[in-house]
Enzyme design. Structure first.
Site, PDB file in Angstrom:
ATOM      1  N   ASP A 179     -40.705  -2.480-115.979  1.00 35.07           N
ATOM      2  CA  ASP A 179     -39.478  -2.563-116.770  1.00 35.07           C
ATOM      3  C   ASP A 179     -38.389  -1.747-116.080  1.00 35.07           C
ATOM      4  O   ASP A 179     -38.558  -1.302-114.936  1.00 35.07           O
ATOM      5  CB  ASP A 179     -39.727  -2.087-118.202  1.00 35.07           C
ATOM      6  CG  ASP A 179     -39.972  -0.583-118.287  1.00 35.07           C
ATOM      7  OD1 ASP A 179     -40.176   0.068-117.232  1.00 35.07           O
ATOM      8  OD2 ASP A 179     -39.941  -0.049-119.409  1.00 35.07           O
ATOM      9  N   LYS A 195     -43.579  -9.799-117.328  1.00 29.33           N
ATOM     10  CA  LYS A 195     -43.677  -8.415-117.788  1.00 29.33           C
ATOM     11  C   LYS A 195     -44.437  -8.334-119.114  1.00 29.33           C
ATOM     12  O   LYS A 195     -45.338  -7.506-119.278  1.00 29.33           O
ATOM     13  CB  LYS A 195     -42.280  -7.802-117.954  1.00 29.33           C
ATOM     14  CG  LYS A 195     -42.306  -6.325-118.338  1.00 29.33           C
ATOM     15  CD  LYS A 195     -40.911  -5.777-118.548  1.00 29.33           C
ATOM     16  CE  LYS A 195     -40.354  -6.198-119.887  1.00 29.33           C
ATOM     17  NZ  LYS A 195     -39.093  -5.513-120.242  1.00 29.33           N
TER      18      LYS A 195
END
Length: 210
Positions: free
Chosen positions: A138, A120
């Protein structure tokens, strides 16, 4: 959800916010990397408060390395998990200095090799600092993608792969920011603000609230 509905959602989000960006404050790829690393399980607001004090003093790998772990902790102690984050950021600075001439590498494998940097974080840096059409998933994006049925998946990796598949190329650079902001301010976790949502009529969430 069909592709026409997805496209209309993206068009509306783009028209509402043509040039979205992260709410983390940064001016260089390294500042962005440091801020994202510090932002895990913390708010952007909280990270910005800390980096407004840190970056004027130390905003390069060498300067943060020179602070040392204890010196860095003094600047970031208001952020959750600051002890481990300080250790990771110092180790990251050492690797950047030793292996990358003090620069943030524009390379996924090299980024993910840095302490505390996962897929991420690498996606955020590649997208926001270097303009890659990556999509960092997220909790906000995961929630919005599943709740709206835009790109449902059982975990963040599934949602990321689905988004990469269904989002047209012209939207890929910015979709990560649009979905995060939508999840942060409108499609919030406990009680989504459906009545003021600009894509309410396109959303396939079955339990809408006023």
């Amino acid at each position: 959800m069909n592709k026409d509905k997805r496209r209309e959602i993206l068009v509306r989000l783009r028209d509402n916010n043509p040039k979205p960006t992260t709410e983390l404050e940064y001016s260089t790829p390294f500042e962005l990397l440091a801020a994202v690393l510090l932002s895990a399980q913390a708010t952007d607001v909280g990270v910005n408060k800390a980096t407004r004090k840190l970056f004027p003093v130390a905003n390069t790998p060498q300067k943060i390395w020179d602070l040392g772990v204890d010196g860095l902790k003094e600047y970031i102690k208001t952020i959750g998990l600051f002890n481990s984050k300080a250790e990771n950021l110092i180790k990251t600075c050492r690797i950047l200095l030793d292996q990358h001439q003090g620069e943030v590498p524009e390379n996924r494998e090299a980024l993910e090799a840095l302490p505390g940097v996962g897929r991420k974080t690498a996606n955020v840096v590649l997208n926001t600092a270097f303009g890659w059409p990556t999509i960092a998933v997220d909790t906000h994006i995961f929630r919005v993608s599943n709740r709206t049925k835009f790109a449902p998946g059982k975990n963040v990796d599934e949602v990321e792969q689905k988004l990469l598949k269904v989002v047209p190329a012209e939207f890929k650079l910015d979709v990560h920011h649009w979905l995060i902001l939508h999840g942060r301010y409108t499609c919030v976790a406990r009680k989504p603000k459906c009545g003021s949502c600009l894509i309410e009529d396109l959303c396939e969430f079955t339990e809408k609230v006023d």
